[in-house]
Write a protein that holds these residues in place. Structure first.
Motif, PDB file in Angstrom:
ATOM      1  N   GLN A 167       0.918  -1.263  -0.011  1.00 36.50           N
ATOM      2  CA  GLN A 167       0.077   0.244   0.013  1.00 36.50           C
ATOM      3  C   GLN A 167       0.940   0.775  -0.188  1.00 36.50           C
ATOM      4  O   GLN A 167       0.868   2.243  -0.928  1.00 36.50           O
ATOM      5  N   VAL A 168       1.896   1.619   0.988  1.00 37.20           N
ATOM      6  CA  VAL A 168       2.945   2.546   0.849  1.00 37.20           C
ATOM      7  C   VAL A 168       3.418   1.892  -0.738  1.00 37.20           C
ATOM      8  O   VAL A 168       3.171   3.508  -1.085  1.00 37.20           O
ATOM      9  N   ALA A 180      13.147   6.868  -4.764  1.00 39.48           N
ATOM     10  CA  ALA A 180      13.086   5.346  -3.956  1.00 39.48           C
ATOM     11  C   ALA A 180      13.595   5.811  -3.555  1.00 39.48           C
ATOM     12  O   ALA A 180      12.953   5.135  -1.875  1.00 39.48           O
ATOM     13  N   GLU A 181      14.299   7.027  -3.025  1.00 38.88           N
ATOM     14  CA  GLU A 181      14.655   6.802  -1.524  1.00 38.88           C
ATOM     15  C   GLU A 181      12.739   7.021  -0.754  1.00 38.88           C
ATOM     16  O   GLU A 181      12.678   7.689   0.349  1.00 38.88           O
ATOM     17  N   ALA A 182      12.522   7.704  -1.359  1.00 38.91           N
ATOM     18  CA  ALA A 182      11.422   8.376  -0.591  1.00 38.91           C
ATOM     19  C   ALA A 182       9.673   6.830  -0.601  1.00 38.91           C
ATOM     20  O   ALA A 182       9.667   7.279   0.391  1.00 38.91           O
ATOM     21  N   LEU A 183      10.173   6.189  -1.415  1.00 35.93           N
ATOM     22  CA  LEU A 183       9.118   4.884  -0.669  1.00 35.93           C
ATOM     23  C   LEU A 183       9.952   4.214   0.851  1.00 35.93           C
ATOM     24  O   LEU A 183       9.088   3.573   1.533  1.00 35.93           O
ATOM     25  N   ARG A 184      11.800   4.272   0.468  1.00 39.69           N
ATOM     26  CA  ARG A 184      12.260   3.595   1.537  1.00 39.69           C
ATOM     27  C   ARG A 184      12.166   3.579   3.064  1.00 39.69           C
ATOM     28  O   ARG A 184      11.499   3.278   4.175  1.00 39.69           O
ATOM     29  N   LYS A 185      11.719   5.846   3.169  1.00 38.13           N
ATOM     30  CA  LYS A 185      11.597   6.449   3.514  1.00 38.13           C
ATOM     31  C   LYS A 185       9.809   6.177   4.667  1.00 38.13           C
ATOM     32  O   LYS A 185       9.154   6.418   5.919  1.00 38.13           O
ATOM     33  N   LEU A 193       6.324   3.558   8.400  1.00 36.78           N
ATOM     34  CA  LEU A 193       5.132   2.956   9.165  1.00 36.78           C
ATOM     35  C   LEU A 193       5.770   1.879  10.694  1.00 36.78           C
ATOM     36  O   LEU A 193       4.786   1.636  11.394  1.00 36.78           O
ATOM     37  N   ALA A 194       7.148   2.118  10.737  1.00 36.17           N
ATOM     38  CA  ALA A 194       6.859   1.502  12.109  1.00 36.17           C
ATOM     39  C   ALA A 194       6.781  -0.066  12.868  1.00 36.17           C
ATOM     40  O   ALA A 194       6.317  -0.215  13.392  1.00 36.17           O
ATOM     41  N   VAL A 195       6.724  -0.561  11.337  1.00 33.31           N
ATOM     42  CA  VAL A 195       6.405  -2.351  11.446  1.00 33.31           C
ATOM     43  C   VAL A 195       7.814  -2.374  12.638  1.00 33.31           C
ATOM     44  O   VAL A 195       8.296  -2.467  12.279  1.00 33.31           O
ATOM     45  N   PRO A 196       7.881  -3.302  13.555  1.00 34.26           N
ATOM     46  CA  PRO A 196       8.301  -3.868  14.672  1.00 34.26           C
ATOM     47  C   PRO A 196       8.931  -4.959  14.394  1.00 34.26           C
ATOM     48  O   PRO A 196       8.472  -5.959  13.833  1.00 34.26           O
ATOM     49  N   HIS A 197      10.205  -4.884  14.235  1.00 38.96           N
ATOM     50  CA  HIS A 197      11.230  -6.606  13.442  1.00 38.96           C
ATOM     51  C   HIS A 197      12.570  -6.193  14.323  1.00 38.96           C
ATOM     52  O   HIS A 197      13.573  -6.084  14.212  1.00 38.96           O
ATOM     53  N   LYS A 198      12.042  -6.993  15.681  1.00 39.62           N
ATOM     54  CA  LYS A 198      13.102  -7.529  16.916  1.00 39.62           C
ATOM     55  C   LYS A 198      13.982  -8.414  16.512  1.00 39.62           C
ATOM     56  O   LYS A 198      15.474  -8.228  16.657  1.00 39.62           O
ATOM     57  N   SER A 250      25.282  -3.860   0.874  1.00 41.10           N
ATOM     58  CA  SER A 250      26.364  -2.561   1.739  1.00 41.10           C
ATOM     59  C   SER A 250      25.363  -2.084   3.144  1.00 41.10           C
ATOM     60  O   SER A 250      25.367  -1.423   3.812  1.00 41.10           O
ATOM     61  N   GLY A 251      25.043  -3.075   3.267  1.00 39.26           N
ATOM     62  CA  GLY A 251      24.213  -3.026   4.617  1.00 39.26           C
ATOM     63  C   GLY A 251      22.719  -2.904   4.794  1.00 39.26           C
ATOM     64  O   GLY A 251      21.966  -2.586   5.780  1.00 39.26           O
ATOM     65  N   ARG A 252      21.932  -2.462   3.275  1.00 43.67           N
ATOM     66  CA  ARG A 252      20.120  -2.937   3.351  1.00 43.67           C
ATOM     67  C   ARG A 252      20.411  -1.265   3.731  1.00 43.67           C
ATOM     68  O   ARG A 252      20.551  -0.575   4.629  1.00 43.67           O
ATOM     69  N   ASN A 253      18.877  -1.011   3.684  1.00 42.99           N
ATOM     70  CA  ASN A 253      18.014  -0.512   4.237  1.00 42.99           C
ATOM     71  C   ASN A 253      18.532   0.457   3.701  1.00 42.99           C
ATOM     72  O   ASN A 253      19.057   1.961   4.195  1.00 42.99           O
ATOM     73  N   ARG A 254      19.116   0.865   2.048  1.00 45.55           N
ATOM     74  CA  ARG A 254      19.198   2.033   1.202  1.00 45.55           C
ATOM     75  C   ARG A 254      18.961   1.571  -0.272  1.00 45.55           C
ATOM     76  O   ARG A 254      18.166   0.924  -0.716  1.00 45.55           O
ATOM     77  N   SER A 255      19.069   2.430  -0.920  1.00 47.02           N
ATOM     78  CA  SER A 255      19.128   2.861  -2.357  1.00 47.02           C
ATOM     79  C   SER A 255      20.065   2.484  -3.585  1.00 47.02           C
ATOM     80  O   SER A 255      21.656   3.803  -2.574  1.00 47.02           O
ATOM     81  N   CYS A 256      20.367   1.980  -4.798  1.00 51.36           N
ATOM     82  CA  CYS A 256      21.363   1.970  -4.810  1.00 51.36           C
ATOM     83  C   CYS A 256      20.968   2.476  -6.680  1.00 51.36           C
ATOM     84  O   CYS A 256      20.388   1.743  -7.276  1.00 51.36           O
ATOM     85  N   LEU A 257      21.912   3.203  -7.162  1.00 50.80           N
ATOM     86  CA  LEU A 257      21.529   3.244  -8.820  1.00 50.80           C
ATOM     87  C   LEU A 257      22.433   3.335  -9.835  1.00 50.80           C
ATOM     88  O   LEU A 257      23.729   3.606  -9.418  1.00 50.80           O
TER      89      LEU A 257
END
Length: 307
Positions: free
Chosen positions: A199-200, A237-242, A247-252, A294-301
Motif C-alpha cells: 500500500q505504501v 526510491a528514497e521516498a519509498l524507503r522512508k 510505518l514503524a512495523v516492529p522487526h526485533k 552495503s548494509g541494507r535499508n538503502r537505495s543503489c542506482l
C-alpha cells in the motif's frame, strides 16, 4: 462506496444528425463521445479508451473498415469492442466487418430498441472481460499488480521506449530479513506486513502511468515510464524507503533496524531494440544486491544504461 464511472461510447458517423440521435438514446446512461471522421475516431479512441465504438462504414477519408483495422492493430485500442452501424445490408460487407474484429453489425435505419439492447449487451460483455482480466493480473494477497502484469507492462514499455528513444526506469526492491520476520511473528503477520508495504508503494508512486507490482515473495518492482531522470528515480526510491520505515512495523529479529525496512535497486536506461526487457531486470537486480551487500535499508542506482 463510490459509484463506478459510467461506461464510455464513441459514436463515429459523418452525419451530425445521426450522432445526435444516437447520443440522445444513451443520455444519462453512458458517457458519449463523437467523431465525424475516421482519423478523429482513432485519435479519440487512443486517448479516451472508450468501452464501445459505434462505427459507421461510409466515412470521408478513411472508411469504417480501415478504422476498424487500425483499432485492432494497435495494442492500446485492440480490446475495444466495435459495433458497425451502416446502410449496407449485404452479407459480403457484414462478413468483412466481422473478419476485421467487429463484435456486431447493425443496418440503418436504426431501430432504437434493438440498438439499445445490443449496446447494453456489448458493454456488459466488455465489463465482464475487464473484471476477469483484472483478476488475472492482480496479486491475490496485496491487491496490487502481480508478476504476470509486471512482465506484460515491462515488455510493452521496453518496446515502446526502444522505438521512441526515451528513458525507462525500473526499481527492484524487497523487504529486509523477511524470512526472519515470518519466523518471529508468523505468516499471518507476515502477510499483513506485505500488504502494508504494498500500500505504501502504490500510494508513493507519483504518476498514474507508473506501475508497482509484487514480483514474488517479499520482492516488489516499480516500472517508471517516460523517465524520470536518474536523480528523480533515486529520489522516488528514497521516498519509498522512508515511507516504509515510517510505518514503524516492529522487526526485533532484524540486524538492520528495529522496524521493517526495504532495500532498493534502481536503473534508468535507454532501451535498445536488439535486447529484451530481461536485461533491465538483471541490471536492477544487480543494484538491489549492491544495496543489500552495503548494509541494507538503502537505495543503489545505476544510471543511463543502454538496455
Amino acid at each position: 462506496m463510490p459509484e463506478s464511472p459510467a461506461a464510455k461510447i464513441l459514436i463515429v458517423d459523418d452525419d451530425p444528425a445521426t450522432v445526435e440521435l444516437i447520443a440522445n438514446l444513451f443520455r444519462g446512461q453512458y458517457e458519449t463521445l463523437f467523431a465525424l471522421s475516421g482519423e478523429k475516431a482513432l485519435e479519440i479512441a487512443a486517448s479516451a479508451i472508450p468501452d464501445l465504438i459505434l462505427l459507421d462504414l461510409m466515412l470521408p477519408g478513411m472508411d469504417g473498415f480501415a478504422v476498424c483495422a487500425q483499432l485492432k492493430a494497435d495494442p492500446l485500442t485492440s480490446a475495444i469492442p466495435v459495433l458497425f452501424i451502416t446502410g449496407r445490408a449485404d452479407s459480403t460487407t457484414e462478413t468483412r466487418a466481422l473478419e476485421l474484429g467487429a463484435m456486431d453489425y447493425i443496418t440503418k435505419p436504426i431501430n432504437p430498441l434493438v440498438l439499445k439492447i445490443r449496446v447494453r449487451n456489448q458493454i456488459e460483455l466488455k465489463q465482464a472481460r475487464d473484471r476477469l482480466a483484472k483478476l488475472a493480473t492482480t496479486d491475490g494477497l496485496t491487491g496490487i499488480a502481480n508478476r504476470r502484469r509486471f512482465d506484460e507492462v515491462l515488455a510493452q514499455e521496453h518496446a515502446r521506449h526502444a522505438r521512441t528513444g526515451t528513458q525507462l526506469g525500473l526499481i527492484m526492491l524487497d523487504i529486509d530479513h523477511f524470512k526472519a520476520y515470518n519466523d518471529t511473528y508468523g505468516h499471518v503477520l507476515g502477510d499483513d506486513c506485505l500488504c502494508a508495504v504494498a500500500q505504501v508503494l502504490e500510494r508513493g508512486l507519483r504518476r498514474n502511468t507508473d506501475l508497482v507490482a509484487r514480483y514474488g515473495g517479499e520482492e516488489f518492482a516499480c516500472v517508471l515510464v517516460d523517465g524520470p531522470p536518474a536523480q528523480g528515480a533515486l529520489a522516488l526510491a528514497e521516498a519509498l524507503r522512508k515511507q516504509v520505515a515510517a510505518l514503524a512495523v516492529p522487526h526485533k529479529s532484524s540486524p538492520t533496524a528495529e522496524y521493517v525496512t526495504i532495500s532498493l535497486g534502481i536503473i534508468t536506461a535507454c532501451c535498445n531494440q536488439t535486447t529484451d526487457a530481461s536485461l533491465l531486470i538483471r541490471q536492477a537486480d544487480e543494484q538491489l544486491y549492491r544495496a543489500k551487500n552495503s548494509g541494507r535499508n538503502r537505495s543503489c542506482l545505476a544510471k543511463d544504461l543502454n538496455c
